[in-house]
Scaffold this motif. Structure first.
Motif, PDB file in Angstrom:
ATOM      1  N   ASP A  46       0.882  -1.152   0.000  1.00  0.00           N
ATOM      2  CA  ASP A  46       0.000   0.000   0.000  1.00  0.00           C
ATOM      3  C   ASP A  46       0.934   1.220   0.000  1.00  0.00           C
ATOM      4  O   ASP A  46       2.130   1.083   0.262  1.00  0.00           O
ATOM      5  N   PHE A  47       0.406   2.418  -0.255  1.00  0.00           N
ATOM      6  CA  PHE A  47       1.281   3.599  -0.261  1.00  0.00           C
ATOM      7  C   PHE A  47       1.057   4.517   0.938  1.00  0.00           C
ATOM      8  O   PHE A  47       1.915   4.656   1.798  1.00  0.00           O
ATOM      9  N   ASP A  48      -0.117   5.148   1.014  1.00  0.00           N
ATOM     10  CA  ASP A  48      -0.371   6.130   2.074  1.00  0.00           C
ATOM     11  C   ASP A  48      -0.258   5.504   3.465  1.00  0.00           C
ATOM     12  O   ASP A  48      -0.885   4.476   3.750  1.00  0.00           O
ATOM     13  N   LEU A  49       0.545   6.128   4.317  1.00  0.00           N
ATOM     14  CA  LEU A  49       0.794   5.720   5.700  1.00  0.00           C
ATOM     15  C   LEU A  49       1.626   4.451   5.820  1.00  0.00           C
ATOM     16  O   LEU A  49       2.110   4.121   6.905  1.00  0.00           O
ATOM     17  N   THR A  50       1.795   3.731   4.718  1.00  0.00           N
ATOM     18  CA  THR A  50       2.671   2.555   4.710  1.00  0.00           C
ATOM     19  C   THR A  50       4.079   2.966   4.289  1.00  0.00           C
ATOM     20  O   THR A  50       5.057   2.650   4.971  1.00  0.00           O
ATOM     21  N   PHE A  55      -2.136  11.433   3.631  1.00  0.00           N
ATOM     22  CA  PHE A  55      -2.904  10.922   2.500  1.00  0.00           C
ATOM     23  C   PHE A  55      -2.560  11.732   1.257  1.00  0.00           C
ATOM     24  O   PHE A  55      -2.938  12.904   1.149  1.00  0.00           O
ATOM     25  N   SER A  56      -1.881  11.116   0.322  1.00  0.00           N
ATOM     26  CA  SER A  56      -1.422  11.845  -0.865  1.00  0.00           C
ATOM     27  C   SER A  56      -2.588  12.396  -1.679  1.00  0.00           C
ATOM     28  O   SER A  56      -2.515  13.508  -2.212  1.00  0.00           O
ATOM     29  N   GLY A  57      -3.684  11.638  -1.773  1.00  0.00           N
ATOM     30  CA  GLY A  57      -4.840  12.105  -2.538  1.00  0.00           C
ATOM     31  C   GLY A  57      -5.482  13.342  -1.927  1.00  0.00           C
ATOM     32  O   GLY A  57      -5.879  14.262  -2.633  1.00  0.00           O
ATOM     33  N   SER A 153      -5.083   3.542  -3.436  1.00  0.00           N
ATOM     34  CA  SER A 153      -6.369   4.162  -3.757  1.00  0.00           C
ATOM     35  C   SER A 153      -6.214   5.644  -4.086  1.00  0.00           C
ATOM     36  O   SER A 153      -7.193   6.326  -4.391  1.00  0.00           O
ATOM     37  N   SER A 154      -4.989   6.156  -4.027  1.00  0.00           N
ATOM     38  CA  SER A 154      -4.732   7.560  -4.374  1.00  0.00           C
ATOM     39  C   SER A 154      -4.560   7.708  -5.885  1.00  0.00           C
ATOM     40  O   SER A 154      -4.301   6.730  -6.582  1.00  0.00           O
ATOM     41  N   ASP A 218      -1.031  -0.757   6.126  1.00  0.00           N
ATOM     42  CA  ASP A 218      -1.159  -0.086   7.419  1.00  0.00           C
ATOM     43  C   ASP A 218      -2.559  -0.154   7.996  1.00  0.00           C
ATOM     44  O   ASP A 218      -2.748   0.093   9.191  1.00  0.00           O
ATOM     45  N   SER A 219      -3.571  -0.479   7.176  1.00  0.00           N
ATOM     46  CA  SER A 219      -4.946  -0.441   7.675  1.00  0.00           C
ATOM     47  C   SER A 219      -5.693  -1.705   7.303  1.00  0.00           C
ATOM     48  O   SER A 219      -5.247  -2.502   6.470  1.00  0.00           O
ATOM     49  N   ILE A 220      -6.870  -1.859   7.924  1.00  0.00           N
ATOM     50  CA  ILE A 220      -7.677  -3.050   7.697  1.00  0.00           C
ATOM     51  C   ILE A 220      -8.122  -3.148   6.238  1.00  0.00           C
ATOM     52  O   ILE A 220      -8.413  -4.235   5.730  1.00  0.00           O
TER      53      ILE A 220
END
Length: 276
Positions: A46-50, A55-57, A153-154, A218-220
């Motif tokens: 994953d990208f954001d927070l990982t 949150f890049s988006g 998802s960004s 990083d998230s569920i």
């Protein structure tokens, strides 16, 4: 092993990955009954927070609003979604879906060339959000012959720049359909929907053996990645994912120890194979 001992359905796990022995589909040479297929080792992120902070988006929408591209009504929707998420009135999955819808509305009718140029300018500053440990982790994995993939998802326009900076091999990110150089206002790759991430990973796992591959999230909402790999890693994990990961015996790491622990894990795993 003696003659005839090979089983065409057998996977042989070795440090470099996996070898699958299968029957030839096309009889290129009648003297050979089998072919070897070398399976890649993946590290899927994953990208954001990982790999990065924030949150890049969301940050890109803020930038587009500042530049006069994102209208006030859509920017306010963005702020409302963030407030609801922080107050726990909106779950992470619904936040991601809403941010995707807002991005589609902002991009609609605009030239891809213009949005791409804004993305380049935005990333010059946002690049500082990428953890320095992320660069070290990607280098370590690439040095050990892992094929690096990001699923985010960004917006693709941002993630492709971040991936180039990190040295990522393949990018899957939120993509808005483009026709004749203009954003059409429809999603082409709807990665703001966790079900699509699951679908993507299912397709990848059918094509490749992922038992020797890493997954980082990083998230569920990253369970779509983590459940399909042999080595799932909860990285910079939310409380919910951290609890789930511990209950399932997964690695739970943070950006300060991930490079060291991944290196140790691979070394230990390779020693196990050599001793078999």
């Amino acid at each position: 092993q003696g003659r005839g001992a090979f089983n065409p359905a057998t996977w042989v796990q070795i440090p470099m990955g996996a070898i699958k022995i299968t029957h030839r589909r096309k009889k290129l040479n009648p003297s050979y009954g089998y072919r070897l297929v070398i399976m890649k080792k993946f590290a899927i992120f994953d990208f954001d927070l990982t790999l990065s902070e924030g949150f890049s988006g969301v940050e890109f929408l803020k930038y587009l609003h500042k530049m006069g591209v994102c209208p006030d009504n859509l920017y306010n929707r963005n702020l409302k979604a963030i407030r609801q998420y922080k107050s726990q009135k909106l779950c992470y999955e619904e936040l991601v879906k809403e941010l995707g819808r807002i991005s589609v509305a902002v991009f609609k009718g605009r030239k891809r060339k213009d949005i791409s140029e804004f993305a380049v300018q935005f990333f010059k500053e946002f690049k500082n959000n990428i953890y320095k440990e992320s660069y070290a982790l990607v280098r370590e994995l690439k040095d050990r012959d892992y094929y690096i993939v990001v699923i985010s998802s960004s917006p693709h326009e941002i993630i492709v720049l971040a991936s180039k900076s990190l040295g990522i091999d393949m990018v899957y990110a939120l993509k808005v359909e483009v026709k004749n150089g203009i954003y059409a206002g429809r999603l082409k790759v709807p990665l703001n929907d966790p079900k699509y991430k699951e679908k993507l990973m299912s397709k990848l796992s059918r094509k490749y053996n992922l038992s020797e591959s890493f997954g980082f999230g990083d998230s569920i909402s990253d369970l779509g990645i983590l459940k399909h790999v042999g080595i799932p890693v909860a990285l910079n994990a939310s409380k919910e994912l951290g609890k789930f990961a511990k209950a399932n015996g997964w690695l739970v790491l943070n950006r300060n120890n991930v490079v060291k622990e991944v290196k140790n894990y691979i070394t230990s795993r390779n020693k196990t194979y050599r001793n078999v």
